[in-house]
Scaffold this motif. Structure first.
Motif, PDB file in Angstrom:
ATOM      1  N   ALA A  72       0.825  -1.203   0.000  1.00 10.59           N
ATOM      2  CA  ALA A  72       0.000   0.000   0.000  1.00 10.59           C
ATOM      3  C   ALA A  72       0.863   1.260   0.000  1.00 10.59           C
ATOM      4  O   ALA A  72       0.525   2.255  -0.655  1.00 10.59           O
ATOM      5  CB  ALA A  72      -0.919  -0.012   1.218  1.00 10.59           C
ATOM      6  N   GLU A  73       1.998   1.235   0.719  1.00  4.23           N
ATOM      7  CA  GLU A  73       2.839   2.426   0.823  1.00  4.23           C
ATOM      8  C   GLU A  73       3.844   2.540  -0.320  1.00  4.23           C
ATOM      9  O   GLU A  73       4.137   3.645  -0.786  1.00  4.23           O
ATOM     10  CB  GLU A  73       3.591   2.424   2.155  1.00  4.23           C
ATOM     11  CG  GLU A  73       2.703   2.646   3.372  1.00  4.23           C
ATOM     12  CD  GLU A  73       3.509   2.929   4.625  1.00  4.23           C
ATOM     13  OE1 GLU A  73       4.674   3.376   4.498  1.00  4.23           O
ATOM     14  OE2 GLU A  73       2.981   2.719   5.731  1.00  4.23           O
ATOM     15  N   GLY A  75       3.780   0.652  -3.339  1.00  8.16           N
ATOM     16  CA  GLY A  75       3.311   0.281  -4.677  1.00  8.16           C
ATOM     17  C   GLY A  75       3.376  -1.210  -4.904  1.00  8.16           C
ATOM     18  O   GLY A  75       3.954  -1.960  -4.121  1.00  8.16           O
ATOM     19  N   ARG A  76       2.782  -1.639  -5.999  1.00 12.21           N
ATOM     20  CA  ARG A  76       2.686  -3.074  -6.267  1.00 12.21           C
ATOM     21  C   ARG A  76       4.052  -3.685  -6.540  1.00 12.21           C
ATOM     22  O   ARG A  76       4.999  -3.011  -6.939  1.00 12.21           O
ATOM     23  CB  ARG A  76       1.752  -3.317  -7.444  1.00 12.21           C
ATOM     24  CG  ARG A  76       2.277  -2.806  -8.770  1.00 12.21           C
ATOM     25  CD  ARG A  76       1.296  -3.087  -9.891  1.00 12.21           C
ATOM     26  NE  ARG A  76       1.828  -2.652 -11.176  1.00 12.21           N
ATOM     27  CZ  ARG A  76       1.185  -2.804 -12.326  1.00 12.21           C
ATOM     28  NH1 ARG A  76      -0.020  -3.347 -12.334  1.00 12.21           N
ATOM     29  NH2 ARG A  76       1.742  -2.400 -13.449  1.00 12.21           N
ATOM     30  N   TRP A  77       4.118  -4.992  -6.309  1.00 14.62           N
ATOM     31  CA  TRP A  77       5.345  -5.759  -6.548  1.00 14.62           C
ATOM     32  C   TRP A  77       5.411  -6.160  -8.018  1.00 14.62           C
ATOM     33  O   TRP A  77       4.385  -6.445  -8.604  1.00 14.62           O
ATOM     34  CB  TRP A  77       5.338  -6.990  -5.654  1.00 14.62           C
ATOM     35  CG  TRP A  77       6.580  -7.830  -5.757  1.00 14.62           C
ATOM     36  CD1 TRP A  77       6.747  -8.937  -6.500  1.00 14.62           C
ATOM     37  CD2 TRP A  77       7.811  -7.585  -5.089  1.00 14.62           C
ATOM     38  NE1 TRP A  77       8.004  -9.423  -6.342  1.00 14.62           N
ATOM     39  CE2 TRP A  77       8.696  -8.610  -5.486  1.00 14.62           C
ATOM     40  CE3 TRP A  77       8.270  -6.597  -4.230  1.00 14.62           C
ATOM     41  CZ2 TRP A  77       9.999  -8.686  -5.025  1.00 14.62           C
ATOM     42  CZ3 TRP A  77       9.568  -6.679  -3.765  1.00 14.62           C
ATOM     43  CH2 TRP A  77      10.420  -7.713  -4.170  1.00 14.62           C
ATOM     44  N   PRO A  78       6.578  -6.209  -8.679  1.00 18.23           N
ATOM     45  CA  PRO A  78       7.912  -5.990  -8.101  1.00 18.23           C
ATOM     46  C   PRO A  78       8.253  -4.506  -7.970  1.00 18.23           C
ATOM     47  O   PRO A  78       7.803  -3.688  -8.755  1.00 18.23           O
ATOM     48  CB  PRO A  78       8.832  -6.695  -9.089  1.00 18.23           C
ATOM     49  CG  PRO A  78       8.120  -6.603 -10.403  1.00 18.23           C
ATOM     50  CD  PRO A  78       6.656  -6.696 -10.076  1.00 18.23           C
ATOM     51  N   TRP A  79       9.054  -4.223  -6.962  1.00 15.33           N
ATOM     52  CA  TRP A  79       9.490  -2.851  -6.736  1.00 15.33           C
ATOM     53  C   TRP A  79      10.735  -2.544  -7.576  1.00 15.33           C
ATOM     54  O   TRP A  79      11.415  -3.438  -8.096  1.00 15.33           O
ATOM     55  CB  TRP A  79       9.835  -2.628  -5.260  1.00 15.33           C
ATOM     56  CG  TRP A  79       8.655  -2.720  -4.352  1.00 15.33           C
ATOM     57  CD1 TRP A  79       7.348  -2.579  -4.694  1.00 15.33           C
ATOM     58  CD2 TRP A  79       8.676  -2.984  -2.944  1.00 15.33           C
ATOM     59  NE1 TRP A  79       6.537  -2.723  -3.598  1.00 15.33           N
ATOM     60  CE2 TRP A  79       7.326  -2.966  -2.502  1.00 15.33           C
ATOM     61  CE3 TRP A  79       9.677  -3.196  -2.007  1.00 15.33           C
ATOM     62  CZ2 TRP A  79       6.976  -3.181  -1.171  1.00 15.33           C
ATOM     63  CZ3 TRP A  79       9.342  -3.398  -0.687  1.00 15.33           C
ATOM     64  CH2 TRP A  79       8.005  -3.396  -0.276  1.00 15.33           C
ATOM     65  N   SER A  80      11.025  -1.267  -7.657  1.00 11.72           N
ATOM     66  CA  SER A  80      12.217  -0.806  -8.363  1.00 11.72           C
ATOM     67  C   SER A  80      13.469  -1.404  -7.721  1.00 11.72           C
ATOM     68  O   SER A  80      13.562  -1.544  -6.504  1.00 11.72           O
ATOM     69  CB  SER A  80      12.271   0.722  -8.313  1.00 11.72           C
ATOM     70  OG  SER A  80      13.563   1.186  -8.639  1.00 11.72           O
ATOM     71  N   ARG A  81      14.448  -1.759  -8.583  1.00  9.68           N
ATOM     72  CA  ARG A  81      15.709  -2.292  -8.059  1.00  9.68           C
ATOM     73  C   ARG A  81      16.450  -1.227  -7.238  1.00  9.68           C
ATOM     74  O   ARG A  81      17.243  -1.559  -6.345  1.00  9.68           O
ATOM     75  CB  ARG A  81      16.595  -2.781  -9.207  1.00  9.68           C
ATOM     76  CG  ARG A  81      15.951  -3.896 -10.014  1.00  9.68           C
ATOM     77  CD  ARG A  81      15.848  -5.185  -9.240  1.00  9.68           C
ATOM     78  NE  ARG A  81      14.837  -6.062  -9.776  1.00  9.68           N
ATOM     79  CZ  ARG A  81      14.948  -6.796 -10.892  1.00  9.68           C
ATOM     80  NH1 ARG A  81      16.037  -6.732 -11.613  1.00  9.68           N
ATOM     81  NH2 ARG A  81      13.957  -7.573 -11.284  1.00  9.68           N
ATOM     82  N   ILE A 299       8.864  -7.675  10.439  1.00 10.61           N
ATOM     83  CA  ILE A 299       8.946  -6.224  10.273  1.00 10.61           C
ATOM     84  C   ILE A 299       8.520  -5.895   8.857  1.00 10.61           C
ATOM     85  O   ILE A 299       9.050  -6.475   7.892  1.00 10.61           O
ATOM     86  CB  ILE A 299      10.365  -5.695  10.552  1.00 10.61           C
ATOM     87  CG1 ILE A 299      10.810  -6.040  11.979  1.00 10.61           C
ATOM     88  CG2 ILE A 299      10.428  -4.184  10.327  1.00 10.61           C
ATOM     89  CD1 ILE A 299      12.232  -5.616  12.297  1.00 10.61           C
ATOM     90  N   SER A 300       7.595  -4.999   8.718  1.00 11.68           N
ATOM     91  CA  SER A 300       7.126  -4.616   7.396  1.00 11.68           C
ATOM     92  C   SER A 300       8.265  -3.983   6.609  1.00 11.68           C
ATOM     93  O   SER A 300       9.030  -3.160   7.122  1.00 11.68           O
ATOM     94  CB  SER A 300       5.958  -3.639   7.529  1.00 11.68           C
ATOM     95  OG  SER A 300       5.452  -3.303   6.262  1.00 11.68           O
ATOM     96  N   ALA A 301       8.407  -4.375   5.346  1.00  9.76           N
ATOM     97  CA  ALA A 301       9.510  -3.863   4.523  1.00  9.76           C
ATOM     98  C   ALA A 301       9.468  -2.348   4.418  1.00  9.76           C
ATOM     99  O   ALA A 301      10.512  -1.683   4.399  1.00  9.76           O
ATOM    100  CB  ALA A 301       9.452  -4.500   3.135  1.00  9.76           C
ATOM    101  N   LEU A 305      12.410   0.633   4.980  1.00  8.31           N
ATOM    102  CA  LEU A 305      12.737   1.679   4.007  1.00  8.31           C
ATOM    103  C   LEU A 305      12.569   3.074   4.602  1.00  8.31           C
ATOM    104  O   LEU A 305      13.296   4.004   4.244  1.00  8.31           O
ATOM    105  CB  LEU A 305      11.858   1.526   2.764  1.00  8.31           C
ATOM    106  CG  LEU A 305      12.163   0.309   1.890  1.00  8.31           C
ATOM    107  CD1 LEU A 305      11.073   0.093   0.858  1.00  8.31           C
ATOM    108  CD2 LEU A 305      13.515   0.483   1.201  1.00  8.31           C
ATOM    109  N   HIS A 306      11.622   3.218   5.524  1.00  9.55           N
ATOM    110  CA  HIS A 306      11.388   4.525   6.145  1.00  9.55           C
ATOM    111  C   HIS A 306      12.017   4.617   7.542  1.00  9.55           C
ATOM    112  O   HIS A 306      11.711   5.540   8.291  1.00  9.55           O
ATOM    113  CB  HIS A 306       9.883   4.798   6.220  1.00  9.55           C
ATOM    114  CG  HIS A 306       9.244   4.956   4.868  1.00  9.55           C
ATOM    115  ND1 HIS A 306       9.318   6.116   4.132  1.00  9.55           N
ATOM    116  CD2 HIS A 306       8.557   4.069   4.098  1.00  9.55           C
ATOM    117  CE1 HIS A 306       8.675   5.959   2.985  1.00  9.55           C
ATOM    118  NE2 HIS A 306       8.206   4.718   2.933  1.00  9.55           N
ATOM    119  N   ARG A 307      12.860   3.607   7.858  1.00 19.17           N
ATOM    120  CA  ARG A 307      13.649   3.623   9.088  1.00 19.17           C
ATOM    121  C   ARG A 307      12.785   3.734  10.351  1.00 19.17           C
ATOM    122  O   ARG A 307      13.133   4.423  11.310  1.00 19.17           O
ATOM    123  CB  ARG A 307      14.670   4.756   9.040  1.00 19.17           C
ATOM    124  CG  ARG A 307      15.673   4.600   7.888  1.00 19.17           C
ATOM    125  CD  ARG A 307      16.438   5.877   7.629  1.00 19.17           C
ATOM    126  NE  ARG A 307      17.431   5.707   6.579  1.00 19.17           N
ATOM    127  CZ  ARG A 307      17.161   5.794   5.271  1.00 19.17           C
ATOM    128  NH1 ARG A 307      15.903   6.018   4.866  1.00 19.17           N
ATOM    129  NH2 ARG A 307      18.115   5.637   4.377  1.00 19.17           N
TER     130      ARG A 307
END
Length: 736
Positions: A72-73, A75-81, A299-301, A305-307
């Motif tokens: 939701a935060e 975006g859909r998978w796959p994410w940018s490398r 832990i949510s990915a 990413l947002h520490r």
């Protein structure tokens, strides 16, 4: 003196027993396959898994979850490398994790950076654009997200996941992407004297070559379900084109020990440095489940990413990146939970390897199981024909309990014993020998049918036979429910009919009433002219005796209503009945004289049931029940009718009218009942005006209900002649 069975009698049983032992032995040796036994073995295995799980969280392994919150935060998978590169940098450089494994495959190159469009423009329409041409080297560096990801992987303890594909028949198996170098080769193992088996595969789906090259290691995340679709075991290594490749779990466990830790193979185990992993003949292991989902920190990915994650929860740990989002389809069926994240299966294996909790089945176990089966089979064949039914049951339970407890003990020592085959042999032998005594049991059944068949329906007699209990007609005290029903105004009805007409009328309505009582497991005590007496709870114990009796009473009232039109067709008057129910301790048994006996009930609770039936006419209700009966049926809605002293009893009793299932009641009925109860409380507290107002309001809406008139008349009398301050609200009935 009882006659002992002859040798021929025992010989037949011994032959049948030997046949059973031979069949189960053939299954244990894989000569004959019984799928049902395989399924039972799986059930027994799953039961032991659930009973022995640690149910504690292992903080050494953390799952970074690509969950619905992350999708939701971010975006859909796959994410940018680029985002994946950021994830790696944050995990290692800021949180200081120890090792990282990906339970995902990066098979396709990045296409969302826009670099490919700029490349086409730079050699096409904008090839003369000096500014673009001068910026392209810097743009290539900034927009080469795959290279960013590869650079992030370099020199870090990271394992990239991939998957192998099995070949079926002539089906072509595809190869895509790149996989890491093998741990070793079959040729090298053979030169060292190892000739074990591996799961062989024909293809794979790997990662981009640049990503796999920069990663420290790689491992497959294949999970092999059993025939019932449940994941109980996992290959630790698999063979592809002579190469032996590690699983994701094994590769990560090796990184924990040391990237260069030696991997040694033996027929019963794989050693990684100081860690020893028990394996079966195909180098697979039983997954050491710690418990249900959540046995490892999640832990949510997006929180990484947002520490937002706590640094102390990640320092030095092994991290697995996987998904629990339903749309990404990485859920499995496991012994501990029907829907279980695939990534947590890998976490369980890593934890089990690190702790030495991997269960094993050594080669010698088959010999031990075969010996146990033959000894138990011989013991049962020799003893069961000579034991009484009670001792047969006790021996069977002892052997089954010993087998189960023994298997649990072995389990806690790290050894998995197959129990289904031996357990089913014990049960089969038990059934065989108890069935052989059928004729003895049949004589007991005939006796029960002869004694009780005249009192209760055939269905209950069959239940008594099936229960195996002893039933007698001697007197005993039991908690039971009694029912009395009587036709209102039957004396007047009978006076207007000829004797033969009266007989037909009696048979006409007593027959369906009897069917209703027996349908609800009741025992007919007696017919008393137009009245019926029945009881519940004997001779067969009935925990729901009050509930069954009430359902019978309600259906009897409805049946009489349904019979109205048929009575009119025959020129007979319409009949109405009143029913009284009461529960309590009663004496039940065959009672009477030497000339005539009857299976009946006696006691104060029985007498009160009779009084309640008499009171139905006075209160204008169809059914009245005692307080004990009401308490035994909590799921039913009742109206408290009165607090009375009946003739012959000094203590007051509360009496109730059953209304029905609360879930099926109209809101208006519940509302009226609430008004009624408040008016009744006011009446008992001598708040006459409040009580009068309540009963009057109810009477205005339902003038046919007699109970409102009764209380309004009492209130009028009490207002003239108050009952006194010590009045207990009890009404005394002076007649039966």
């Amino acid at each position: 003196m009882a006659k002992q069975p002859g040798a021929k009698h025992y010989l037949v049983r011994h032959i049948l027993s030997s046949l059973c032992v031979a069949l189960f032995t053939a299954h244990l040796l894989n000569i004959i396959d019984f799928p049902a036994l395989v399924s039972l073995e799986n059930v027994a295995y799953d039961l032991r898994v659930r009973e022995t799980t640690l149910n504690t969280m292992d903080p050494r392994i953390v799952i970074v979850d690509i969950d619905e919150k992350s999708l939701a935060e971010e975006g859909r998978w796959p994410w940018s490398r680029k985002r994946m590169a950021d994830l790696i940098h944050i995990l290692f450089d800021e949180y200081g994790i120890g090792a990282l494994g990906f339970d995902v495959v990066f098979a396709e190159p990045e296409t969302n950076s826009g670099l490919s469009v700029l490349e086409e423009l730079s050699i096409g329409p904008l090839r003369e654009d000096g500014l673009l041409q001068s910026q392209m080297p810097e743009l290539r560096k900034k927009l080469s997200y795959d290279q960013m990801f590869a650079d992030a992987l370099s020199d870090k303890p990271v394992v990239l996941g991939f998957y192998f594909k099995s070949a079926y028949g002539s089906e072509e198996v595809k190869i895509s992407g790149t996989i890491p170098p093998p741990l070793t080769t079959r040729k090298d193992l053979q030169e060292k004297g190892f000739s074990g088996s591996f799961v062989r595969v024909g293809g794979y789906g790997g990662n981009l070559e640049t990503l796999q090259r920069h990663a420290m290691s790689g491992g497959f995340f294949d999970s092999v379900p059993d025939a019932d679709g449940v994941f109980r075991r996992q290959p630790v290594v698999e063979e592809f084109q002579d190469g032996i490749y590690p699983s994701l779990s094994l590769a990560l466990a090796r990184l924990v020990v040391g990237p260069d830790a030696p991997v040694e193979f033996s027929p019963e185990s794989i050693s990684v440095g100081s860690l020893k992993i028990p394996v079966d003949g195909n180098n697979t292991i039983l997954v050491p489940f710690r418990g249900t989902q959540g046995s490892f920190p999640y832990i949510s990915a997006t929180d990484i990413l947002h520490r937002r994650a706590k640094p102390e929860s990640l320092s030095g740990v092994v991290v697995l990146v996987g998904t629990t989002a339903p749309g990404l389809m990485d859920m499995r069926s496991s012994p501990v939970q029907s829907v279980y994240p695939g990534v947590e299966i890998h976490a369980n294996i890593i934890s089990g390897i690190m702790d030495g909790r991997i269960l094993s089945r050594p080669d010698y176990l088959l010999g031990m199981e075969l010996t146990a089966l033959l000894i138990i089979g011989a013991l049962l064949a020799l003893t069961l024909p000579r034991l009484s039914p009670v001792k047969t049951v006790l021996l069977t339970l002892f052997l089954l309990s010993s087998l189960y407890l023994g298997s649990l003990y072995a389990w806690k020592q790290g050894v998995v014993i197959s129990v289904a085959t031996i357990a089913m042999l014990i049960l089969t032998m038990f059934i065989l020998h108890t069935s052989y005594g059928f004729f003895v049991e049949a004589r007991s059944k005939r006796k029960i049918s002869r004694v009780f068949g005249q009192y209760i329906p055939k269905e209950l007699v069959d239940e008594m036979n099936a229960s195996g209990q002893e039933f007698t007609i001697g007197g005993e005290s039991r908690e039971m429910t009694v029912l009395f029903s009587d036709v209102r105004g039957f004396t007047t009805v009978s006076e207007g009919l000829r004797p033969e007409e009266l007989t037909r009328l009696m048979n006409f309505f007593l027959t369906p009433m009897t069917h209703v009582i027996q349908k609800h497991r009741g025992t007919i005590d007696k017919y008393m002219g137009d009245a019926i007496m029945a009881f519940w709870g004997a001779p067969l114990q009935d925990p729901k005796h009050a509930e069954n009796a009430l359902h019978a009473a309600v259906e009897m009232i409805q049946t009489m209503i349904d019979l109205g039109s048929k009575l009119q067709e025959r020129g007979w008057p319409t009949l109405k009945i009143g029913v009284g129910l009461n529960s309590g301790t009663m004496n039940v048994g065959n009672m009477g004289s030497e000339f005539r006996m009857a299976y009946t009930v006696l006691g104060d609770a029985v007498n009160l049931g009779s009084r309640l039936e008499s009171l139905t006419k006075q209160y204008g209700v169809n059914i009245l029940v005692g307080e004990t009966t009401r308490k035994r049926i909590p799921g039913f809605l009742f109206r408290e009718i009165d607090l009375v002293r009946v003739k012959g009893k000094h203590e007051p009793v509360a009496i109730f009218e059953p209304l029905g299932d609360p879930a099926k009641m109209e809101p208006k009925v519940v509302q009226h009942l609430d008004i009624y109860q408040k008016a009744l409380d006011s009446y008992r507290h001598q708040a006459w005006e409040e009580a009068k107002a309540g009963f009057s309001a109810l009477q205005a809406e339902d003038p046919e209900r007699k109970i409102y008139d009764i209380y309004l008349e009492r209130i009028q009398n009490f207002q003239v002649s108050p009952p006194g301050a010590n009045w207990d609200g009890v009404y005394t009935h002076t007649s039966k």
